[in-house]
Enzyme design. Structure first.
Site, PDB file in Angstrom:
ATOM      1  N   ARG A   6       0.812  -1.228   0.000  1.00 44.66           N
ATOM      2  CA  ARG A   6       0.000   0.000   0.000  1.00 44.66           C
ATOM      3  C   ARG A   6       0.842   1.274   0.000  1.00 44.66           C
ATOM      4  NH1 ARG A   6      -3.060  -3.577   3.541  1.00 44.66           N
ATOM      5  NH2 ARG A   6      -1.374  -3.249   4.994  1.00 44.66           N
TER       6      ARG A   6
ATOM      7  N   ASP B 296       9.288  -6.994  -5.057  1.00 40.50           N
ATOM      8  CA  ASP B 296       8.369  -7.575  -4.076  1.00 40.50           C
ATOM      9  C   ASP B 296       8.123  -9.023  -4.468  1.00 40.50           C
ATOM     10  OD1 ASP B 296       6.084  -8.373  -2.558  1.00 40.50           O
ATOM     11  OD2 ASP B 296       5.570  -6.262  -2.249  1.00 40.50           O
TER      12      ASP B 296
ATOM     13  N   ARG C 197      10.198  -0.408   9.044  1.00 32.12           N
ATOM     14  CA  ARG C 197      10.476  -0.930  10.382  1.00 32.12           C
ATOM     15  C   ARG C 197      11.978  -0.962  10.596  1.00 32.12           C
ATOM     16  NH1 ARG C 197       6.359   0.323  11.875  1.00 32.12           N
ATOM     17  NH2 ARG C 197       4.547  -0.882  12.532  1.00 32.12           N
TER      18      ARG C 197
ATOM     19  N   ASP D  73      12.764   7.138   9.505  1.00 31.91           N
ATOM     20  CA  ASP D  73      11.668   7.402  10.445  1.00 31.91           C
ATOM     21  C   ASP D  73      11.599   6.297  11.496  1.00 31.91           C
ATOM     22  OD1 ASP D  73       9.411   8.974  11.298  1.00 31.91           O
ATOM     23  OD2 ASP D  73       8.099   7.379  10.534  1.00 31.91           O
TER      24      ASP D  73
ATOM     25  N   GLU E 266      13.958   2.589  19.378  1.00 38.79           N
ATOM     26  CA  GLU E 266      13.176   3.827  19.277  1.00 38.79           C
ATOM     27  C   GLU E 266      12.727   4.261  20.667  1.00 38.79           C
ATOM     28  OE1 GLU E 266       9.993   3.447  16.453  1.00 38.79           O
ATOM     29  OE2 GLU E 266      11.325   2.762  14.877  1.00 38.79           O
TER      30      GLU E 266
ATOM     31  N   HIS F 257       9.593   8.204  14.277  1.00 35.76           N
ATOM     32  CA  HIS F 257       8.409   7.384  13.942  1.00 35.76           C
ATOM     33  C   HIS F 257       7.137   8.239  13.853  1.00 35.76           C
ATOM     34  CE1 HIS F 257       7.175   2.922  14.024  1.00 35.76           C
ATOM     35  NE2 HIS F 257       6.269   3.605  13.340  1.00 35.76           N
TER      36      HIS F 257
ATOM     37  N   ALA G  23       2.926   8.374  10.514  1.00 31.57           N
ATOM     38  CA  ALA G  23       1.454   8.338  10.526  1.00 31.57           C
ATOM     39  C   ALA G  23       0.857   9.422  11.420  1.00 31.57           C
ATOM     40  CB  ALA G  23       0.982   6.967  11.003  1.00 31.57           C
TER      41      ALA G  23
HETATM   42  P1  NAD Z   1       1.720  -3.766   2.978  1.00 29.36           P
HETATM   43  O1  NAD Z   1       1.456  -5.043   3.682  1.00 29.36           O
HETATM   44  O2  NAD Z   1       0.660  -3.169   2.130  1.00 29.36           O
HETATM   45  O3  NAD Z   1       3.044  -3.908   2.084  1.00 29.36           O
HETATM   46  C1  NAD Z   1       4.175  -4.640   2.480  1.00 29.36           C
HETATM   47  C2  NAD Z   1       4.732  -5.310   1.230  1.00 29.36           C
HETATM   48  O4  NAD Z   1       5.979  -5.932   1.547  1.00 29.36           O
HETATM   49  C3  NAD Z   1       3.814  -6.419   0.673  1.00 29.36           C
HETATM   50  O5  NAD Z   1       3.469  -6.113  -0.672  1.00 29.36           O
HETATM   51  C4  NAD Z   1       4.675  -7.679   0.768  1.00 29.36           C
HETATM   52  O6  NAD Z   1       4.466  -8.543  -0.346  1.00 29.36           O
HETATM   53  C5  NAD Z   1       6.069  -7.089   0.749  1.00 29.36           C
HETATM   54  N1  NAD Z   1       7.103  -8.002   1.237  1.00 29.36           N
HETATM   55  C6  NAD Z   1       7.008  -8.927   2.221  1.00 29.36           C
HETATM   56  N2  NAD Z   1       8.188  -9.572   2.353  1.00 29.36           N
HETATM   57  C7  NAD Z   1       9.035  -9.027   1.454  1.00 29.36           C
HETATM   58  C8  NAD Z   1      10.402  -9.264   1.109  1.00 29.36           C
HETATM   59  N3  NAD Z   1      11.103 -10.215   1.740  1.00 29.36           N
HETATM   60  N4  NAD Z   1      10.960  -8.500   0.136  1.00 29.36           N
HETATM   61  C9  NAD Z   1      10.256  -7.553  -0.500  1.00 29.36           C
HETATM   62  N5  NAD Z   1       8.945  -7.306  -0.230  1.00 29.36           N
HETATM   63  C10 NAD Z   1       8.348  -8.031   0.737  1.00 29.36           C
HETATM   64  O7  NAD Z   1       2.177  -2.746   4.122  1.00 29.36           O
HETATM   65  P2  NAD Z   1       2.177  -1.148   4.086  1.00 29.36           P
HETATM   66  O8  NAD Z   1       0.915  -0.659   4.691  1.00 29.36           O
HETATM   67  O9  NAD Z   1       2.587  -0.664   2.758  1.00 29.36           O
HETATM   68  O10 NAD Z   1       3.352  -0.889   5.166  1.00 29.36           O
HETATM   69  C11 NAD Z   1       4.720  -1.060   4.799  1.00 29.36           C
HETATM   70  C12 NAD Z   1       5.611  -0.882   6.019  1.00 29.36           C
HETATM   71  O11 NAD Z   1       5.425   0.418   6.602  1.00 29.36           O
HETATM   72  C13 NAD Z   1       5.352  -1.884   7.150  1.00 29.36           C
HETATM   73  O12 NAD Z   1       6.588  -2.270   7.700  1.00 29.36           O
HETATM   74  C14 NAD Z   1       4.618  -1.071   8.178  1.00 29.36           C
HETATM   75  O13 NAD Z   1       4.829  -1.581   9.476  1.00 29.36           O
HETATM   76  C15 NAD Z   1       5.302   0.278   7.999  1.00 29.36           C
HETATM   77  N6  NAD Z   1       4.545   1.415   8.554  1.00 29.36           N
HETATM   78  C16 NAD Z   1       5.247   2.445   9.114  1.00 29.36           C
HETATM   79  C17 NAD Z   1       4.582   3.554   9.634  1.00 29.36           C
HETATM   80  C18 NAD Z   1       5.331   4.712  10.229  1.00 29.36           C
HETATM   81  O14 NAD Z   1       4.791   5.389  11.085  1.00 29.36           O
HETATM   82  N7  NAD Z   1       6.535   5.003   9.788  1.00 29.36           N
HETATM   83  C19 NAD Z   1       3.181   3.578   9.620  1.00 29.36           C
HETATM   84  C20 NAD Z   1       2.486   2.538   9.011  1.00 29.36           C
HETATM   85  C21 NAD Z   1       3.181   1.448   8.484  1.00 29.36           C
END
Ligand code: NAD
Length: 306
Positions: free
Chosen positions: A151, A172, A233, A257, A262, A281, A284
């Site tokens: 996403r 991916d 992460r 971020d 953290e 962080h 969001a």
């Molecule tokens: P999402 O689940 O939509 O996308 C994650 C993608 O990673 C998926 O398409 C999956 O197929 C892919 N993936 C899994 N293993 C993989 C690998 N070994 N190599 C390559 N790709 C791989 O998640 P999202 O909503 O897009 O979130 C992405 C990241 O952002 C997550 O780690 C989430 O925790 C983090 N996040 C951070 C914040 C923040 O405040 N900075 C906020 C929300 C989410």
């Protein structure tokens, strides 16, 4: 019939209360008419959970409980085993902060490529010297490599392509090449993505396969002058390797971020790297994401109770 009772232990955006009150009897765990869990346990049908905890004992006492809707994505505060046993639905709001995190990724990308951290910090002391020292790079025409193309990365790709005229590569392993094309990037194996990208940005979950996904060999395989971004992460990027790649002058900077620890301690060596921009962080932390998390959780409750 009586409207179902929804309990909200801690403050959430008012728009969620407005939505819920159309169809439910909302009881708050805060404010002037605060009620605690014991008072609502026998009749509560739904809980809208932000930071509080719902354990197995609470679920067993709440015999009418049908759904726990989590504001955000983490589920570590909910006893999932007991929920499953008792047929209680547990939901999260995975799309609520997508746009905010994507925008923050772009903010870090711009900031690192233009030296904004250095400019803002040192510009006042010796503005002329700082100005002379900074040689930014435009985004237009450069290549962005996205690791993980879910996403958030898809939104980043859209902004980078349409807003800045960047070329976007994505890796991916859980998506087909056709799916990556459809979501607006060019599919590339990891080695080719690293070798071709001026900026590499992580968008994967932290799982065993993604721990230290970017280590020293990967960072050194990027073009000289490249930058690395992590809004996903901590732990997916090897921080010692990043320091080495920066100190060798191979990479030009990084925007983080998220970090392994953290908040990142004040004496952490990454904090002394002028080309590294660290935010605590906050990806969001926007008004829009907070509102959407609350209203998405409220909508899950209403759909489930309907
Ligand atoms: P999402 O689940 O939509 O996308 C994650 C993608 O990673 C998926 O398409 C999956 O197929 C892919 N993936 C899994 N293993 C993989 C690998 N070994 N190599 C390559 N790709 C791989 O998640 P999202 O909503 O897009 O979130 C992405 C990241 O952002 C997550 O780690 C989430 O925790 C983090 N996040 C951070 C914040 C923040 O405040 N900075 C906020 C929300 C989410």
């Amino acid at each position: 019939a009586e409207p179902p009772v929804v309990w909200i232990p801690r403050p959430v955006h008012d728009d969620a209360l407005v939505l819920l009150r159309e169809h439910a009897d909302v009881r708050l765990g805060y404010g002037d008419e605060a009620v605690d869990f014991d008072a609502v346990a026998p009749e509560v049908a739904a809980i809208l959970l932000r930071t509080a905890r719902v354990d197995g004992d609470m679920m067993r006492r709440a015999t009418a409980l049908r759904i726990v809707a989590r504001h955000g994505v983490g589920l570590d505060t909910v006893d999932l085993d007991t929920a499953r046993e008792r047929g209680i639905a547990v939901t999260t709001t995975p799309t609520a902060n997508t746009q905010s995190v994507a925008e923050h990724t772009i903010a870090l990308l711009l900031a690192v490529r233009r030296g904004l951290g250095i400019a803002a910090r040192d510009g006042g002391e010796d503005g002329a010297a700082t100005r002379a020292a900074i040689r930014g790079r435009e985004l237009s025409g450069s290549t962005l490599g996205l690791i993980g193309f879910g996403r958030i990365a898809s939104r980043v790709a859209h902004i980078a392509t349409h807003g800045f005229g960047m070329r976007v590569l994505a890796h991916d392993p859980l998506l087909s090449g056709a799916e990556i094309t459809e979501r607006g990037a060019e599919a590339a194996p990891l080695d080719r993505l690293l070798a071709s990208s001026d900026a590499v940005s992580l968008h994967v979950p932290l799982v065993p396969q993604t721990r230290d996904l970017l280590g020293l060999a990967e960072l050194l395989s990027m073009p000289e002058g490249g930058v690395v971004l992590n809004t996903a992460r901590g732990g997916t990027l090897d921080e010692d390797a990043l320091l080495t790649a920066l100190r060798r002058g191979h990479l030009a900077g990084a925007g983080l971020d998220v970090t392994v620890v953290e908040p990142l301690p004040a004496d952490h060596p990454l904090r002394n790297e002028p080309s590294v921009l660290i935010t605590p962080h906050i990806g969001a932390q926007t008004a829009e994401a907070m509102r959407r998390m609350a209203t998405d959780a409220a909508t899950s409750i209403l759909e489930h109770l309907r």
